[in-house]
Design a protein around this motif. Structure first.
Motif, PDB file in Angstrom:
ATOM      1  N   PRO A  77     -65.811 -42.093  40.488  1.00 61.58           N
ATOM      2  CA  PRO A  77     -65.155 -41.414  39.315  1.00 61.58           C
ATOM      3  C   PRO A  77     -64.501 -42.812  38.513  1.00 61.58           C
ATOM      4  O   PRO A  77     -63.932 -43.673  38.442  1.00 61.58           O
ATOM      5  CB  PRO A  77     -64.682 -40.446  39.420  1.00 61.58           C
ATOM      6  N   TYR A  78     -64.617 -42.911  36.924  1.00 56.86           N
ATOM      7  CA  TYR A  78     -63.373 -43.423  36.278  1.00 56.86           C
ATOM      8  C   TYR A  78     -62.149 -43.214  36.471  1.00 56.86           C
ATOM      9  O   TYR A  78     -62.200 -42.167  36.014  1.00 56.86           O
ATOM     10  CB  TYR A  78     -63.739 -43.495  34.485  1.00 56.86           C
ATOM     11  N   ARG A 157     -58.334 -43.752  28.770  1.00 57.78           N
ATOM     12  CA  ARG A 157     -58.652 -42.438  29.383  1.00 57.78           C
ATOM     13  C   ARG A 157     -58.421 -41.701  29.799  1.00 57.78           C
ATOM     14  O   ARG A 157     -57.584 -42.543  30.990  1.00 57.78           O
ATOM     15  CB  ARG A 157     -60.200 -42.696  28.935  1.00 57.78           C
ATOM     16  N   GLU A 159     -58.931 -39.748  34.050  1.00 55.40           N
ATOM     17  CA  GLU A 159     -59.840 -39.604  34.522  1.00 55.40           C
ATOM     18  C   GLU A 159     -60.697 -38.573  35.330  1.00 55.40           C
ATOM     19  O   GLU A 159     -60.490 -37.719  33.706  1.00 55.40           O
ATOM     20  CB  GLU A 159     -58.427 -39.438  36.009  1.00 55.40           C
ATOM     21  N   GLU A 160     -61.694 -39.484  35.003  1.00 50.93           N
ATOM     22  CA  GLU A 160     -63.343 -38.911  34.429  1.00 50.93           C
ATOM     23  C   GLU A 160     -63.594 -37.215  35.445  1.00 50.93           C
ATOM     24  O   GLU A 160     -62.584 -36.772  36.646  1.00 50.93           O
ATOM     25  CB  GLU A 160     -64.071 -39.113  34.932  1.00 50.93           C
ATOM     26  N   LYS A 161     -63.342 -36.697  34.474  1.00 46.90           N
ATOM     27  CA  LYS A 161     -63.570 -35.017  34.984  1.00 46.90           C
ATOM     28  C   LYS A 161     -64.822 -34.484  35.914  1.00 46.90           C
ATOM     29  O   LYS A 161     -65.365 -35.206  35.874  1.00 46.90           O
ATOM     30  CB  LYS A 161     -64.019 -33.916  33.721  1.00 46.90           C
ATOM     31  N   ASP A 164     -68.194 -34.050  34.581  1.00 47.15           N
ATOM     32  CA  ASP A 164     -69.304 -35.525  33.373  1.00 47.15           C
ATOM     33  C   ASP A 164     -69.135 -36.622  34.953  1.00 47.15           C
ATOM     34  O   ASP A 164     -70.185 -37.203  34.334  1.00 47.15           O
ATOM     35  CB  ASP A 164     -67.659 -35.998  32.654  1.00 47.15           C
ATOM     36  N   PHE A 165     -68.676 -36.900  35.909  1.00 44.63           N
ATOM     37  CA  PHE A 165     -68.659 -38.000  36.640  1.00 44.63           C
ATOM     38  C   PHE A 165     -70.496 -37.011  37.272  1.00 44.63           C
ATOM     39  O   PHE A 165     -70.791 -38.085  37.404  1.00 44.63           O
ATOM     40  CB  PHE A 165     -68.055 -37.216  37.679  1.00 44.63           C
ATOM     41  N   ARG A 168     -72.640 -38.205  35.101  1.00 45.88           N
ATOM     42  CA  ARG A 168     -72.831 -39.500  34.896  1.00 45.88           C
ATOM     43  C   ARG A 168     -73.868 -40.194  36.157  1.00 45.88           C
ATOM     44  O   ARG A 168     -74.634 -40.815  36.155  1.00 45.88           O
ATOM     45  CB  ARG A 168     -72.255 -39.604  35.063  1.00 45.88           C
ATOM     46  N   HIS A 191     -69.478 -49.114  30.322  1.00 45.34           N
ATOM     47  CA  HIS A 191     -69.184 -48.211  30.556  1.00 45.34           C
ATOM     48  C   HIS A 191     -67.447 -48.392  31.576  1.00 45.34           C
ATOM     49  O   HIS A 191     -66.497 -47.165  31.437  1.00 45.34           O
ATOM     50  CB  HIS A 191     -69.775 -46.616  30.969  1.00 45.34           C
ATOM     51  N   SER A 218     -63.070 -44.855  23.299  1.00 46.37           N
ATOM     52  CA  SER A 218     -63.081 -43.808  24.161  1.00 46.37           C
ATOM     53  C   SER A 218     -62.200 -42.694  23.609  1.00 46.37           C
ATOM     54  O   SER A 218     -62.409 -41.463  24.685  1.00 46.37           O
ATOM     55  CB  SER A 218     -62.002 -44.218  25.594  1.00 46.37           C
ATOM     56  N   LYS A 298     -69.697 -37.597  20.845  1.00 45.77           N
ATOM     57  CA  LYS A 298     -69.855 -38.051  22.023  1.00 45.77           C
ATOM     58  C   LYS A 298     -71.344 -37.911  22.593  1.00 45.77           C
ATOM     59  O   LYS A 298     -71.806 -38.112  23.404  1.00 45.77           O
ATOM     60  CB  LYS A 298     -69.196 -36.852  22.893  1.00 45.77           C
TER      61      LYS A 298
END
Length: 355
Positions: A77-78, A157, A159-161, A164-165, A168, A191, A218, A298
């Protein structure tokens, strides 16, 4: 695999059916007591088995197990990032000088020009994207009178939810593997860069011998020149393009470009309920349109062109309390959907209420 029917009562029925038919299993018997306790434990085991089954698939796994599964393919995850601002002061300050503003703190990372510096918010996440009050030095600075955040250079940004993760991860697995400078690799590179939210990649053509990458920041807005320059340095630095000095493959010349913004003027006949005025409702209407345009931004990465639809504009405005109806809507002077350039996103212009 599902175990919804494996309840304690159903397990009891199965257990009793498996013993000799002339054995007494009525409530209160020794068999009933022993089976009831065992059935309760079996029910717990089936619940655990169902969780194990769900966590074995990326589409149904909880966050912890999704991360473990994705990690096998080198996907994580981001993480939340730090916002970077341009700040101006009345006097020279030292690198690593720290400041507070509101509930946030900032550290000076670079001098841009005289009295102008880069400040990084020390707290990660999108809260750092919000401009704070005047900067206060955490330690004494001789001659200090004022400091102000002027421009958000690199948006942070969060933390990637999880969902969403998940999306991706599934899209990466479904697509071609990233390697050797293919589209998937460049998308993955972009990304991972702080401040990048979305991108479009254009291959070399007979007329254009350069790879072009357009991107949004972002916050899904047009990036500023500083961020464009920073991303260019990471991918394929100017002066060394094609030499493999950045993330781009050697022999690949890559130009990083900002996605543009197209202002959308909205004119409509808006029927307003008794007790309200257009001036009362304008701010809410603007907020609703901004929300719709953010949804479009988006989606930009995965669309050939963005279309601003009159139906959606009407719905956004009509959702404001106090507005009864919206008719005869025109976008940039025409009563039809607005098709944008492939590398453009919409931004709200004026909203005019026609009587």
């Amino acid at each position: 695999m599902a175990f919804e029917d494996k309840t304690q009562n159903n397990i009891m029925i199965d257990l009793k059916a498996a013993i000799e038919p002339d054995t007494s299993t009525e409530e209160g018997t020794l068999i009933d007591h022993s089976f009831r306790g065992a059935a309760a434990e079996f029910e717990k085991a089936y619940i655990e088995l169902e969780l194990i089954d769900q966590n074995g698939y990326a589409e149904t796994a909880d966050r912890e197990h999704l991360i473990l599964r994705a990690k096998e393919k080198g996907i994580t995850p981001y993480a939340a990032t730090n916002a970077v601002w341009k700040a101006e002061f009345n006097t020279e300050i030292a690198i690593n000088a720290r400041f507070s503003a509101g509930e946030l703190t900032y550290i000076c990372t670079e001098k841009i020009t005289q009295l102008t510096y880069r400040l990084m918010c020390e707290q990660t996440g999108t809260g750092g994207n919000v401009k704070q009050d005047d900067l206060t030095p955490i330690e004494y600075i001789d001659g200090y009178e004022s400091g102000e955040l002027k421009e958000l250079l690199t948006p942070a940004r969060g933390e990637e939810k999880t969902e969403d993760f998940r999306a991706r991860y599934l899209s990466i697995v479904a697509a071609a593997q990233a390697f050797g400078g293919n589209r998937a690799q460049y998308k993955a590179i972009m990304h991972k860069i702080e401040g990048v939210g979305a991108c479009k990649i254009y291959r070399v053509t007979a007329q254009e011998k350069r790879i072009k990458i357009y991107f949004l920041d972002s916050t899904y807005k047009t990036p500023n020149n500083t961020l464009v320059s920073d991303v260019q340095k990471v991918v394929d630095p100017i002066g060394q393009q094609g030499e493999g000095a950045g993330e781009a493959a050697i022999y690949h010349v890559v130009d990083i470009l900002a996605c543009t913004s197209e202002s959308v003027k909205i004119e409509a006949k808006i029927t307003i309920d008794t007790g309200y005025t257009w001036e009362d409702l304008l701010a809410s209407a603007q907020e609703k349109i901004d929300g719709y345009f953010l949804e479009l931004a988006k989606s930009w990465e995965n669309e050939q062109n963005i279309t601003v639809r009159i139906l959606k504009v009407n719905a956004a405005i009509a959702s404001v309390e106090g507005i009864i109806d919206v008719q005869n809507t025109a976008l940039n002077g025409r009563e039809e959907n607005l098709l944008l350039d492939p590398n453009a996103i919409p931004v709200r212009g004026v909203i005019l209420c026609k009587q």
